[in-house]
Scaffold this active site. Structure first.
Site, PDB file in Angstrom:
ATOM      1  N   ARG A 103       0.845  -1.212   0.000  1.00  0.00           N
ATOM      2  CA  ARG A 103       0.000   0.000   0.000  1.00  0.00           C
ATOM      3  C   ARG A 103       0.871   1.250   0.000  1.00  0.00           C
ATOM      4  O   ARG A 103       0.591   2.233  -0.667  1.00  0.00           O
ATOM      5  CB  ARG A 103      -0.934  -0.001   1.209  1.00  0.00           C
ATOM      6  CG  ARG A 103      -2.260  -0.727   0.998  1.00  0.00           C
ATOM      7  CD  ARG A 103      -2.131  -2.142   0.447  1.00  0.00           C
ATOM      8  NE  ARG A 103      -3.383  -2.841   0.404  1.00  0.00           N
ATOM      9  CZ  ARG A 103      -3.824  -3.646   1.386  1.00  0.00           C
ATOM     10  NH1 ARG A 103      -3.063  -3.885   2.468  1.00  0.00           N
ATOM     11  NH2 ARG A 103      -4.994  -4.228   1.276  1.00  0.00           N
ATOM     12  N   ASP A 132      -0.174  -6.691  -3.431  1.00  0.00           N
ATOM     13  CA  ASP A 132      -1.594  -6.456  -3.118  1.00  0.00           C
ATOM     14  C   ASP A 132      -2.224  -5.710  -4.289  1.00  0.00           C
ATOM     15  O   ASP A 132      -1.530  -5.418  -5.283  1.00  0.00           O
ATOM     16  CB  ASP A 132      -1.743  -5.678  -1.793  1.00  0.00           C
ATOM     17  CG  ASP A 132      -2.999  -6.114  -1.037  1.00  0.00           C
ATOM     18  OD1 ASP A 132      -4.094  -6.064  -1.640  1.00  0.00           O
ATOM     19  OD2 ASP A 132      -2.900  -6.520   0.139  1.00  0.00           O
ATOM     20  N   HIS A 210      -6.644 -10.106  -3.790  1.00  0.00           N
ATOM     21  CA  HIS A 210      -5.638  -9.048  -3.599  1.00  0.00           C
ATOM     22  C   HIS A 210      -4.639  -9.049  -4.754  1.00  0.00           C
ATOM     23  O   HIS A 210      -3.436  -8.885  -4.556  1.00  0.00           O
ATOM     24  CB  HIS A 210      -4.921  -9.222  -2.253  1.00  0.00           C
ATOM     25  CG  HIS A 210      -5.803  -8.906  -1.068  1.00  0.00           C
ATOM     26  ND1 HIS A 210      -5.957  -7.636  -0.563  1.00  0.00           N
ATOM     27  CD2 HIS A 210      -6.587  -9.707  -0.314  1.00  0.00           C
ATOM     28  CE1 HIS A 210      -6.790  -7.659   0.472  1.00  0.00           C
ATOM     29  NE2 HIS A 210      -7.203  -8.913   0.633  1.00  0.00           N
ATOM     30  N   ASP A 272      -6.373 -14.379   2.162  1.00  0.00           N
ATOM     31  CA  ASP A 272      -7.444 -13.667   2.866  1.00  0.00           C
ATOM     32  C   ASP A 272      -8.372 -12.972   1.867  1.00  0.00           C
ATOM     33  O   ASP A 272      -8.000 -12.713   0.737  1.00  0.00           O
ATOM     34  CB  ASP A 272      -6.850 -12.627   3.826  1.00  0.00           C
ATOM     35  CG  ASP A 272      -5.943 -11.634   3.100  1.00  0.00           C
ATOM     36  OD1 ASP A 272      -5.248 -12.048   2.146  1.00  0.00           O
ATOM     37  OD2 ASP A 272      -5.929 -10.452   3.475  1.00  0.00           O
ATOM     38  N   GLU A 273      -9.570 -12.673   2.325  1.00  0.00           N
ATOM     39  CA  GLU A 273     -10.494 -11.742   1.662  1.00  0.00           C
ATOM     40  C   GLU A 273     -10.522 -11.924   0.144  1.00  0.00           C
ATOM     41  O   GLU A 273     -10.181 -11.005  -0.600  1.00  0.00           O
ATOM     42  CB  GLU A 273     -10.075 -10.305   1.997  1.00  0.00           C
ATOM     43  CG  GLU A 273     -10.091 -10.022   3.484  1.00  0.00           C
ATOM     44  CD  GLU A 273      -9.496  -8.669   3.843  1.00  0.00           C
ATOM     45  OE1 GLU A 273      -9.963  -8.064   4.814  1.00  0.00           O
ATOM     46  OE2 GLU A 273      -8.547  -8.218   3.179  1.00  0.00           O
ATOM     47  N   TRP A 339      -5.921 -14.024  12.273  1.00  0.00           N
ATOM     48  CA  TRP A 339      -6.083 -12.568  12.350  1.00  0.00           C
ATOM     49  C   TRP A 339      -7.494 -12.157  12.695  1.00  0.00           C
ATOM     50  O   TRP A 339      -7.725 -11.098  13.248  1.00  0.00           O
ATOM     51  CB  TRP A 339      -5.620 -11.900  11.051  1.00  0.00           C
ATOM     52  CG  TRP A 339      -6.544 -12.042   9.866  1.00  0.00           C
ATOM     53  CD1 TRP A 339      -6.617 -13.103   9.019  1.00  0.00           C
ATOM     54  CD2 TRP A 339      -7.496 -11.080   9.389  1.00  0.00           C
ATOM     55  NE1 TRP A 339      -7.560 -12.867   8.046  1.00  0.00           N
ATOM     56  CE2 TRP A 339      -8.113 -11.632   8.244  1.00  0.00           C
ATOM     57  CE3 TRP A 339      -7.889  -9.802   9.815  1.00  0.00           C
ATOM     58  CZ2 TRP A 339      -9.099 -10.958   7.519  1.00  0.00           C
ATOM     59  CZ3 TRP A 339      -8.869  -9.123   9.098  1.00  0.00           C
ATOM     60  CH2 TRP A 339      -9.465  -9.707   7.970  1.00  0.00           C
ATOM     61  N   TYR A 364      -2.959  -5.263  15.598  1.00  0.00           N
ATOM     62  CA  TYR A 364      -2.913  -4.502  14.346  1.00  0.00           C
ATOM     63  C   TYR A 364      -2.400  -3.093  14.656  1.00  0.00           C
ATOM     64  O   TYR A 364      -3.093  -2.273  15.257  1.00  0.00           O
ATOM     65  CB  TYR A 364      -4.292  -4.475  13.677  1.00  0.00           C
ATOM     66  CG  TYR A 364      -4.484  -5.616  12.684  1.00  0.00           C
ATOM     67  CD1 TYR A 364      -3.892  -6.864  12.904  1.00  0.00           C
ATOM     68  CD2 TYR A 364      -5.225  -5.441  11.519  1.00  0.00           C
ATOM     69  CE1 TYR A 364      -4.049  -7.911  11.993  1.00  0.00           C
ATOM     70  CE2 TYR A 364      -5.396  -6.481  10.601  1.00  0.00           C
ATOM     71  CZ  TYR A 364      -4.798  -7.714  10.847  1.00  0.00           C
ATOM     72  OH  TYR A 364      -4.949  -8.738   9.952  1.00  0.00           O
ATOM     73  N   ASP A 366      -1.864  -0.696  12.690  1.00  0.00           N
ATOM     74  CA  ASP A 366      -2.405   0.424  11.897  1.00  0.00           C
ATOM     75  C   ASP A 366      -3.573   1.082  12.620  1.00  0.00           C
ATOM     76  O   ASP A 366      -4.069   2.116  12.187  1.00  0.00           O
ATOM     77  CB  ASP A 366      -2.810  -0.023  10.484  1.00  0.00           C
ATOM     78  CG  ASP A 366      -3.780  -1.200  10.456  1.00  0.00           C
ATOM     79  OD1 ASP A 366      -3.844  -1.964  11.449  1.00  0.00           O
ATOM     80  OD2 ASP A 366      -4.483  -1.360   9.437  1.00  0.00           O
ATOM     81  N   TRP A 414      -0.270  -2.582   8.584  1.00  0.00           N
ATOM     82  CA  TRP A 414      -0.802  -2.319   7.241  1.00  0.00           C
ATOM     83  C   TRP A 414      -0.567  -0.852   6.945  1.00  0.00           C
ATOM     84  O   TRP A 414      -0.677   0.002   7.843  1.00  0.00           O
ATOM     85  CB  TRP A 414      -2.297  -2.664   7.199  1.00  0.00           C
ATOM     86  CG  TRP A 414      -2.560  -4.113   7.494  1.00  0.00           C
ATOM     87  CD1 TRP A 414      -3.012  -4.628   8.676  1.00  0.00           C
ATOM     88  CD2 TRP A 414      -2.354  -5.230   6.620  1.00  0.00           C
ATOM     89  NE1 TRP A 414      -3.109  -5.999   8.580  1.00  0.00           N
ATOM     90  CE2 TRP A 414      -2.707  -6.395   7.332  1.00  0.00           C
ATOM     91  CE3 TRP A 414      -1.903  -5.358   5.305  1.00  0.00           C
ATOM     92  CZ2 TRP A 414      -2.626  -7.670   6.768  1.00  0.00           C
ATOM     93  CZ3 TRP A 414      -1.829  -6.618   4.748  1.00  0.00           C
ATOM     94  CH2 TRP A 414      -2.185  -7.753   5.473  1.00  0.00           C
ATOM     95  N   GLU A 416      -1.996   1.407   4.499  1.00  0.00           N
ATOM     96  CA  GLU A 416      -2.861   2.318   3.735  1.00  0.00           C
ATOM     97  C   GLU A 416      -2.702   3.760   4.229  1.00  0.00           C
ATOM     98  O   GLU A 416      -2.633   4.696   3.445  1.00  0.00           O
ATOM     99  CB  GLU A 416      -4.342   1.927   3.882  1.00  0.00           C
ATOM    100  CG  GLU A 416      -4.750   0.669   3.153  1.00  0.00           C
ATOM    101  CD  GLU A 416      -4.698  -0.565   4.031  1.00  0.00           C
ATOM    102  OE1 GLU A 416      -3.857  -0.624   4.957  1.00  0.00           O
ATOM    103  OE2 GLU A 416      -5.498  -1.494   3.776  1.00  0.00           O
TER     104      GLU A 416
END
Ligand code: ACM
Length: 472
Positions: A103, A132, A210, A272-273, A339, A364, A366, A414, A416
């Site tokens: 990111r 990502d 991702h 993930d995701e 996580w 986390y 972030d 992370w 971002e």
């Protein structure tokens, strides 16, 4: 002994009285000690470090460097330190930090600095999230556009957009493009630098979701015909790898090269995701499901996992992924990085998987560390220094079988909302100091920990030029 202000606290520290003039450290390996165990003795006979292996010696030297911070100089200019006997060994073999290099790109000098500070804390894993939707950061031979196209985005968001705190806000952009990538030589050098300091680099190639940056570079990896750009907003992209031989071969080639660069036992494949919406709408994906007899789109993920597992296990390595891999029914030798709240050690046990505890509720980095009104913008959440110090890793009544499955703990940064190196350090420290004591397994009390930070340990970070968040 508290006035040495050691972090993480060793298992046993006994000051044996008085101060001694010391000379060079003498080092011995003894097979009476466990691999990561060491004994450090400062007495009339000198300074002796004994360890179970080279890894133990590296850990002992990190503690010796902290003891030396309490040194004074006598009238003859000689170094004087307190006489001390330290016996030490970690509880967890996995003591990790993850940094999201996608990111926002994390330059090599900053990674070296992080490795130095991890080593000071007797941490031993730096997990690099290398790919990502918003940027592909690792050079792969034969696939030059991954970094030439996938390594850059035209502009970068400022502040919140498309998250729970700012979903309705109009996006604000910087006009500066953002990008960067690591050459394979950069990464090999970094592996050697980290290895000399007792830190293993764990590479992550996040798949099959991702993947928007890779699909922007090579549209044939994706499910749709239209060209797409490297993703400019945060959140999760629907653009995922297509279940085709082209994409499976891509996964094989990327992982083969990554395995060659990184000697670590564990190769992280994300997992993930992964939205299934494109697979639901793709005639090719539907045909693939029929051919393979898959009952749901989610099972396509299992096919990607199988390809990745084959390459990784053939190289004698171990597949590790975020806990969603559990839904893709991974082979039993895989490791789950836990996580999501609810994905705890009993969860891993139900699936008979070894695990690393990386829970987003307390690990986390972030998240905000204090009142969002007075902190730099962060993704959301609140994870104070005290929350990290008090994190769960295993329930108190965990069974022996559950303890056996837990390799250790890891914090995640992370990026971002973390655009600069200074901001990265601000978010990581001193919360990582708290994590190091959790990982080492020698938590005292929060008050004592903060006392050690404020009266000696933060000064160590100052000497290393670490731009940590001051204590409040
Ligand atoms: C994750 O936070 N998506 C692992």
């Amino acid at each position: 002994m508290s006035d040495l202000h050691l972090v993480p606290m060793p298992r046993s520290v006994t000051t044996t009285g008085g101060d001694l003039v010391v000379d060079a450290l003498s080092e011995t390996i003894s097979d009476e000690l466990g691999e990561e165990a060491y004994r450090l003795v400062v007495d009339q006979e000198g300074v002796r470090l004994t360890a179970g292996s080279d890894r133990g010696l590296v850990l002992g030297r990190a503690t010796w460097s902290q003891v030396l911070d309490a040194a004074t100089t006598d009238a003859a200019g000689r170094t004087v330190v307190p006489a001390v006997h330290i016996e030490d060994e970690p509880t967890h073999s996995w003591r990790g930090l993850m940094v999201d290099c996608s990111r926002h790109f994390t330059p090599v000098p900053e990674l070296r600095k992080l490795i130095d500070v991890l080593a000071l804390h007797r941490m031993n894993r730096l997990h690099l999230h290398l790919t990502d939707d918003q940027g592909w950061r690792v050079e792969i031979s034969g696939w030059p556009l991954l970094t030439e196209v996938g390594g850059y985005r035209a502009r970068t968001l400022v502040g919140h957009h498309g998250t729970s705190e700012g979903a309705d806000a109009e996006p604000v952009w910087t006009d500066e493009p953002h990008g960067g990538y690591y050459s394979q030589d950069d990464l090999r050098d970094l592996v050697a630098y980290a290895g000399a300091r007792g830190v293993q680099l764990i590479p992550e190639i996040d798949l099959p979701g991702h993947m928007q940056a890779a699909i922007a570079a090579y549209p044939e990896l994706g499910n749709i015909d239209a060209p797409i750009a490297v993703r400019e907003v945060w959140g999760i992209s629907d653009h995922v790898l297509a279940p085709t031989e082209t994409a499976f071969q891509f996964v094989r080639e990327v992982l083969t090269q990554v395995i060659d660069i990184f000697p670590a036992q564990w190769i992280h494949i994300g997992g993930d995701e992964c939205p299934t919406v494109e697979w639901e709408g793709s005639a090719q994906a539907q045909e693939f499901m029929t051919e393979r007899g898959l009952a749901s789109e989610r099972q396509i993920q299992r096919e990607f996992l199988a390809v990745a597992h084959e390459v990784i296990s053939r190289a004698g390595r171990t597949l590790i992924g975020w806990d969603e891999i559990v839904e893709a029914e991974p082979p039993a030798d895989s490791v789950a990085m836990l996580w999501r709240p609810g994905a705890d050690v009993p969860f891993a046990q139900r699936h008979r998987l070894s695990c690393v505890y990386a829970n987003c509720a307390t690990l986390y980095l972030d998240h905000y560390q204090e009142n969002p009104k007075t902190e730099p913008v962060a993704i959301g959440g609140l994870t104070t220094l005290k929350d990290v110090y008090g994190t769960e890793e295993l329930p108190g009544d965990a069974t022996a079988a559950q303890r056996e499955l837990l390799l250790g703990v890891q914090a995640q940064l992370w990026r971002e909302y973390v655009p600069t190196d200074a901001h990265l350090e601000y978010m990581i420290f001193p919360r990582l100091c708290a994590l190091s004591e959790v990982a080492w397994g020698t938590r005292t009390s929060y008050e004592d920990f903060v006392h050690r930070l404020g009266n000696g340990h933060l000064a160590r970070l100052d000497r290393l030029g670490v731009r940590y968040r001051p204590l409040t």
